[in-house]
Structures are given as structure tokens and as C-alpha cells.
Design a protein around this motif. Structure first.
Motif, PDB file in Angstrom:
ATOM      1  N   GLU A  55      84.227  88.557 -29.174  1.00  0.00           N
ATOM      2  CA  GLU A  55      83.787  89.418 -28.062  1.00  0.00           C
ATOM      3  C   GLU A  55      82.479  90.091 -28.417  1.00  0.00           C
ATOM      4  N   LEU A  56      81.434  89.744 -27.694  1.00  0.00           N
ATOM      5  CA  LEU A  56      80.146  90.401 -27.900  1.00  0.00           C
ATOM      6  C   LEU A  56      80.288  91.838 -27.427  1.00  0.00           C
ATOM      7  N   SER A  57      79.625  92.753 -28.154  1.00  0.00           N
ATOM      8  CA  SER A  57      79.867  94.160 -27.895  1.00  0.00           C
ATOM      9  C   SER A  57      78.994  94.702 -26.768  1.00  0.00           C
ATOM     10  N   LYS A  58      79.640  95.432 -25.869  1.00  0.00           N
ATOM     11  CA  LYS A  58      78.912  96.049 -24.764  1.00  0.00           C
ATOM     12  C   LYS A  58      77.902  97.063 -25.304  1.00  0.00           C
ATOM     13  N   ASP A  59      78.297  97.744 -26.376  1.00  0.00           N
ATOM     14  CA  ASP A  59      77.386  98.739 -26.979  1.00  0.00           C
ATOM     15  C   ASP A  59      76.095  98.080 -27.465  1.00  0.00           C
ATOM     16  N   ASN A  60      76.202  96.822 -27.832  1.00  0.00           N
ATOM     17  CA  ASN A  60      75.028  96.074 -28.298  1.00  0.00           C
ATOM     18  C   ASN A  60      74.434  95.235 -27.155  1.00  0.00           C
ATOM     19  N   ASP A  61      74.693  95.646 -25.925  1.00  0.00           N
ATOM     20  CA  ASP A  61      74.216  94.934 -24.724  1.00  0.00           C
ATOM     21  C   ASP A  61      74.623  93.458 -24.712  1.00  0.00           C
TER      22      ASP A  61
ATOM     23  N   VAL B 151      70.361  96.988 -15.907  1.00  0.00           N
ATOM     24  CA  VAL B 151      69.869  95.631 -16.141  1.00  0.00           C
ATOM     25  C   VAL B 151      69.911  95.348 -17.640  1.00  0.00           C
ATOM     26  N   TYR B 152      70.648  94.327 -18.031  1.00  0.00           N
ATOM     27  CA  TYR B 152      70.769  94.003 -19.456  1.00  0.00           C
ATOM     28  C   TYR B 152      69.567  93.192 -19.944  1.00  0.00           C
TER      29      TYR B 152
ATOM     30  N   LYS C 178      84.210  86.227 -15.423  1.00  0.00           N
ATOM     31  CA  LYS C 178      83.697  86.030 -16.784  1.00  0.00           C
ATOM     32  C   LYS C 178      84.529  86.867 -17.750  1.00  0.00           C
ATOM     33  N   ILE C 179      85.236  86.183 -18.648  1.00  0.00           N
ATOM     34  CA  ILE C 179      86.005  86.966 -19.611  1.00  0.00           C
ATOM     35  C   ILE C 179      85.050  87.577 -20.626  1.00  0.00           C
ATOM     36  N   GLY C 180      85.356  88.792 -21.073  1.00  0.00           N
ATOM     37  CA  GLY C 180      84.530  89.455 -22.083  1.00  0.00           C
ATOM     38  C   GLY C 180      83.598  90.516 -21.513  1.00  0.00           C
ATOM     39  N   LEU C 181      83.508  90.604 -20.185  1.00  0.00           N
ATOM     40  CA  LEU C 181      82.666  91.642 -19.573  1.00  0.00           C
ATOM     41  C   LEU C 181      83.546  92.820 -19.167  1.00  0.00           C
TER      42      LEU C 181
END
Lengths: 401, 401
Positions: free
Chosen positions: A146-152, A319-320, A358-361
Motif C-alpha cells: 500500500e503506497l502511503s497517502k502521507d507520501n502522496d 491535486v496529487y 481503485k483499491i488502496g485509495l
């Protein structure tokens, strides 16, 4: 909160059915027009392609194929076999033809590689392009990073390497820039991943959006494809649909070790190209075309940067960071992404992709493609109006509620 | 004996290399032109397609796609998903969409079916289309049923049924009409096979050439496709390249039980079509097109019958019975098929297929496609000249030798 009239609600319902039928992908624009004729799509901002490259391709197609009457050959004759088209690409890419596998779109190569070479365990970063986990065969374990939301939702290379060492999958996938968020991992970092993870059998690097990324001020093309000889576990996949704007043709290629190409060709995939894709691949390697293409590539990158800059000025959305030709946008203030997508479509004729599936968001997300300058301007105005209307409605609700 | 000059021998050598590179298939005409520019191909009699159907398709393509400017959509946009195109066909074919699988050419479906559903043992009639045994996965046993030369390589249904009962394969393949000889098995006999062999998991009937076969005087279309509901082990495959003359587009479909279609779609094959194939499939189901197509289909059958009749008058060759758009020809008087093919190509510009690589044939064979009336006439004259020259050379040799 976004409000709909009763008529609009009918369309919202139909949209939902259409999306469900298409599974984890968006329905094609052709399907859309056929099944929902009451909605006029003015801008397809679902569609991740460089429209200027399509223009350029059409110029050549008109001159070389239509005016010359060669169109009959493309329609009537069998295309060349996989290996023959690989030879055409080899010289241009400066890669041995035996390392090149031609696909009916990159999606076919994703399927072929994962079906044939992933045997035990695959590690996939999420959010991602869903086919990567959907095509995993029964009995193969899927580990999600899981890519981290904190790290965009960007890739933290060090912890990624640690995680792969911990789980020891036989296949890892890195889409670069990533889909659906566009986060880019620099070439030197990807090389570090390759250096550290030589025990992984298959390192799939999907470079389908790499033509929009850059590391130097002159936007020079980057790619890892030439490293296949150095890293035999490297598999570079490339769709041509996005950068060249020719999704209808279905053209893609994979660069991988010789034994993999041989094994795929031996088990089929002999005539998996078509006359138009073969023509495209020949054109792609033509010097005059390449020079002109690079100009429209850079023009599109510059306009996309402007587009993203303007999007960032809008209130109520986040906007990411992206180095692709699209951006991932988070909707704040409690707006639901399906409502937002429906409203934009029904009121403004703009078709965008909800990221609900999208899983992971974590949150309400949409993915928005950069189109032509004119279309981008229209998207900005419409988004602004849509967000403002929402704010007004909320105010009205608060006052009357 | 056929003689070559030194210059010709150089070309003969190059031809050999080209053929070897293409494996068990003929090199495509595009590859051919690229790699052997010194040879001008006037008639491609390797090419098994109805040229009048190509004309008809081009008429529609010109009107509906080129003049309307819709060509951009076909090139630029993603095609619809497999299931959406299946729905278009369903109504026209009067078959449930859930039983239809769209392929990037029939070859992709052959690969998909044999890779996914043949588990233990496959029985293949020979001579045949080589992909059927080439695509068999490791560990699967192949049993060949050698068609008898005494029976003109036609299928003896009774002994076939007995043989299948004896070997008990899980998959059997019947190309009808057969490739490379064109022998036809009547529908009632194929149904008898289905009735007797319900224990076989997969009965693959390849109907790629069925539009050229007929059982009634008015040449009415025949097919088994509608029987899939009755016989769940029946898999009907259909290439559109031959009858519609659009090999460059890559369009084919398979009719099979619902669980098979679902299983293939679940494991990929989602966007395996392209914009042009989707257009073709939509056109194929259009009533006005269907009416006009049937006319050119019958015109081509009638001309093919005339062509075969004239071929039979030529000395020194045996023409085998065919209900396809090609004939298998045996060369008598000690002519080697590769020599004959080279001579026809170099001297007359006629490209035909040697059957040297076809297992199951005993003797020197070529396969000759029926083309347009004008081309067929040219083929007849050239064959005649080539055979006569051979007879004269033999006489000279005998006198001087």
C-alpha cells in the motif's frame, strides 16, 4: 452535496449499470455512445492520450496510406509475424530483436507475462492498474504494497526494497509513472531496485506513460529498456496507445530476456499484431516522424504542466503530484466522486474516471486526463463551476436546513 | 525436372531462408516485399481470401469511415470490450452473447482454447493447419489421425468415430472444410460425430472456410454454431479473414459453452479486439451489407468451381476434391514442389504455397488459392506453360542424356 433532477437521476442510474458491465475499467467511448446516446460527450477526459500525436499520426496515415491506396493492403493482407516486427523495432530501439515481444496492446503482454512467468507470489503496489492483479492465475499469492497517502502515493524506494526482501515474491510490478496517480520514480532509484533485488525472477517495469516523464530541463526521453541485457530479470512493458494516441490500433511491446520471448512465441502469439499496428511500428522507427513526434510530445508535456498548475488553483480539491498525462484528484468537502463524475458528464459533457474501484485509495478520488489546450481550458472552467455550485448548494442547505 | 539459371538459383536460396524464418507458415506478403524486393509478386495465390468481399468491405469502409472522418475514432479510441462486441454478434447469429468469444483472429482462439481447455490428449487429423499441434502444451499427448490418400485425404466418419473411442482424447479437432485439402464433411455427419462422442470434453470444429462450402444447389450457408447449446462440448471457431478478405484487421470468433467464455474473459482477453475489427463486426451484422456479401460469396464460389474445373484439365497434376477456396494439387512426373513454387514465382510472379512442411501428405504437393477471375485465368495459363516446359525439358534430357 451534489444534487440531481429526476431526469438526471435516470442517467446516473444508467451510468452505474454501464460502469458495472465494464468491470474494473471504464466503458469505451464507442460503447458509451451506443448505450447512452442521450448524453453528449464533449471532452473525454478519461482518455489518457496525447491528441497532438494522434494528429501527427493521421497526417502520415493520410499521406502514406490513404492517398497512396495502400489502405487495401493493410485491411486485406496478413500482418508480418511477431519476430519480423520485432526486427523493425530492434534497430530503432538499439535492442536485440530476440529481446522484443510485440503485443496486441500492452495489456496482452501483461497477460502473457503474468500467466506464463509468475509462478508463486507477486507483489503489487496499490493503487495500480487493476489488470496486474486481475490476471494473476489461481494458486499465485498476491501481496499488496500500500503506497502511503502521507507520501502522496509515491514509492518510498528504501522501504519498498525492504518489503520485497521480506516477502520474497517471484514477480514485482512497478508502473512508472504510476497509474492512477502519476507518481514517478527516478531512473537511478529504479536501478537501485534492480541492483538490490536480483533474486526476484521478474521485475516488471511498465513504462506506458514514460514519454510524459523527464529528468532534465529539455524533457529528454527516459527509459530502462536498454538494461535488459544487464538485468535478465527485467521486463519492460510499453503501451503505444498513450503517447501516440492510437489506442484503436492496439500496439505495444515488451523487452525481456531472450528465453522469455522464445517461450511466448513458441506457445502462440505469432500473428497477434494487425496491419495497422505493423504500419504504426514501421512509422515509429522513421526518422522524420520521430523528430516531429518529439516536438508534439514536448508541446503536450508543457501544456499538461500548465493544466496541472491551473488545477492546483481550484478550491475544494487536492491535486496529487504527477509526471504522467493525467492527475489524481481528491475531492474534499464531502463530495462523492461518483456524483461529481455524473454531474460533470451530464451538465458539461466531460467524461472522467471515478477512482471508486481503485483499491488502496483512501477518500473520494477522480482521475483526470490532460487533453488539448482548448479542452483543458474547458475542463478547468467546468470544474470550477461544478465546485462553486456545490459550495452554493451547501450554503443553501445550511441556511434552510 | 525444373531447371534454374544461376541468377534464379540465388533467389531460390533466399526464398528458402525466408520460408525457414516463417516456420510452418508462409511469410506474409509485407515481409516478402521487404526482404525479397527483386521478385515482383503479381498474384498471391497463397492467400486464401475472397477478393470480391474485400472490394465490398472497402466500398463500405470508404463511405462510412473515410468520407465521414470517423477514421480518427477507429485509430484513436479504445475498442469496446470483448463482451460488448459479442453482444453485437449475438443478435445477428441468433446465439446467446455469453456463448461468444471474440478473438484477435481465429488463431488467438485456437491458442486460448488449446492452452486452457486441452489437458490430457488431443487427436488431430493430418494433414492439417499446423497451429493445432504447435500450440499443444507440454505434457499433453498428441494423437494423429492420418487421413488416407486413397480416400483423397477426406474424413472417413465411421473409422474416425471408432478411433476416437479407442484413444479417448479429451480434445478432437475437425477443420471443415479441411486445410490444406478442402475436403468437406457434411453437417449430418458432423452431427453424428457429436452424437457418438459426447465423452470428449472439447470437440473443436474450425469453420474458417465454411462460407465456401454448401450442401444445396443455391449455395446456402451452412454452420454448426447454433448447436452449442445442444452439445456443450462443441467449440466452433471462425476466422473472418478468408470469407471477408480482411486478414489485416484480425477478426475471428469462437462459439463455446458459457463457462469457457467466462473463464477466458476472467483470465484476460478483455481488449483483444481493435477499432477496425469492431467496425467490421458491426458492419457484418448490418442487413444491407449481409445481402450484398452473400452475392459476392456466391459469385466467388461459382468462379472457384470453374477454376477447379479448368485445373483438372491440366496434365501432370492431380487436383484433390475441395469445397474450400483453394485446392490441394499433387505434382506428378517427379516435379519437386519447392522447385515448382520457385519457378512459378520467379518466372510468372505467382506466389503459391508448397506443402513440403505438411505432415501427413505423401508426395509432392502445393496448395493453390482461388483469386479473382482474371487472376485465376493467369494462374491457369502459367501453370500450363510451366508444366509444358517441364515436359519439353524432360524430353530434351531423355534425348541428350
Amino acid at each position: 452535496m451534489i444534487k440531481f433532477t429526476n431526469d438526471e437521476l435516470q442517467i446516473v442510474k444508467k451510468l452505474e449499470i454501464l460502469k458495472n458491465e465494464a468491470g474494473s475499467h471504464s466503458p469505451s467511448i464507442i460503447t458509451f455512445r451506443q448505450k447512452l446516446p442521450e448524453v453528449e460527450i464533449k471532452v473525454d477526459a478519461c482518455f489518457l492520450s496525447n491528441p497532438y500525436a494522434t494528429d501527427l499520426f493521421l497526417e502520415y496515415f493520410d499521406e502514406e496510406i490513404l492517398k497512396s491506396g495502400k489502405i487495401r493492403d493493410l485491411l486485406e493482407c496478413y500482418p508480418s509475424q511477431n519476430g519480423v516486427i520485432a526486427e523493425i523495432l530492434a534497430e530503432f530501439l538499439q535492442i536485440n530483436a530476440k529481446n522484443i515481444f510485440i503485443g496486441n496492446g500492452a495489456i496482452e503482454i501483461i497477460q502473457a507475462v503474468i500467466h506464463n512467468f509468475t509462478r508463486r507470489k507477486i507483489m503489487i503496489n496499490i493503487p495500480t492498474f487493476s489488470s496486474y492483479y486481475e490476471y494473476v492465475k489461481e494458486g499465485v499469492e498476491v501481496v499488496y504494497n500500500e503506497l502511503s497517502k502521507d507520501n502522496d502515493y509515491g514509492l518510498d524506494v528504501d522501504s519498498y526494497i525492504e518489503l520485497v526482501k521480506l516477502h520474497r515474491p517471484d514477480t514485482i510490478v512497478l508502473i512508472n509513472p504510476n497509474n492512477p496517480n502519476g507518481a514517478y520514480t527516478r531512473i537511478k532509484d529504479v536501478q537501485r531496485i534492480l541492483d538490490e533485488l536480483s533474486f526476484v525472477d521478474n521485475v516488471i517495469i511498465d513504462e506506458s506513460f514514460i514519454h510524459f516523464a523527464y529528468e532534465t530541463e529539455n524533457y529528454q526521453l527516459v527509459s530502462l529498456a536498454h538494461l535488459v541485457e544487464k538485468y535478465p530479470n527485467l521486463i519492460v512493458l510499453k503501451s503505444m496507445s498513450k503517447d501516440f494516441g492510437i489506442a484503436g490500433i492496439r500496439a505495444g511491446y515488451g523487452i525481456m530476456k531472450e528465453s522469455y520471448v522464445k517461450s511466448l512465441l513458441d506457445s502462440g502469439y505469432l500473428w497477434n499484431s494487425n496491419g495497422f499496428a505493423e504500419y504504426f511500428f514501421r512509422l515509429y522507427t522513421q526518422k522524420d516522424f520521430a523528430v516531429k513526434y518529439d516536438k508534439v510530445r514536448i508541446k503536450y508535456i508543457v501544456e499538461t504542466l500548465e493544466f496541472i498548475h491551473e488545477l492546483k488553483q481550484l478550491p475544494g480539491i487536492k491535486v496529487y503530484p504527477s509526471m504522467a498525462n493525467f492527475v489524481l484528484i481528491e475531492l474534499m468537502d464531502g463530495i462523492k466522486s461518483t456524483d461529481f463524475v455524473s454531474k460533470l458528464l451530464i451538465t458539461y459533457g466531460i467524461y472522467i474516471r471515478t477512482c471508486d474501484d481503485k483499491i488502496g485509495l483512501k477518500g473520494q478520488f477522480i482521475r483526470l486526463a490532460s487533453r488539448s489546450k482548448m479542452e483543458n481550458d474547458y475542463i478547468i472552467q467546468s470544474l470550477k463551476a461544478c465546485i462553486e455550485m456545490n459550495v452554493i448548494l451547501d450554503l443553501v442547505n445550511e441556511t434552510t436546513g
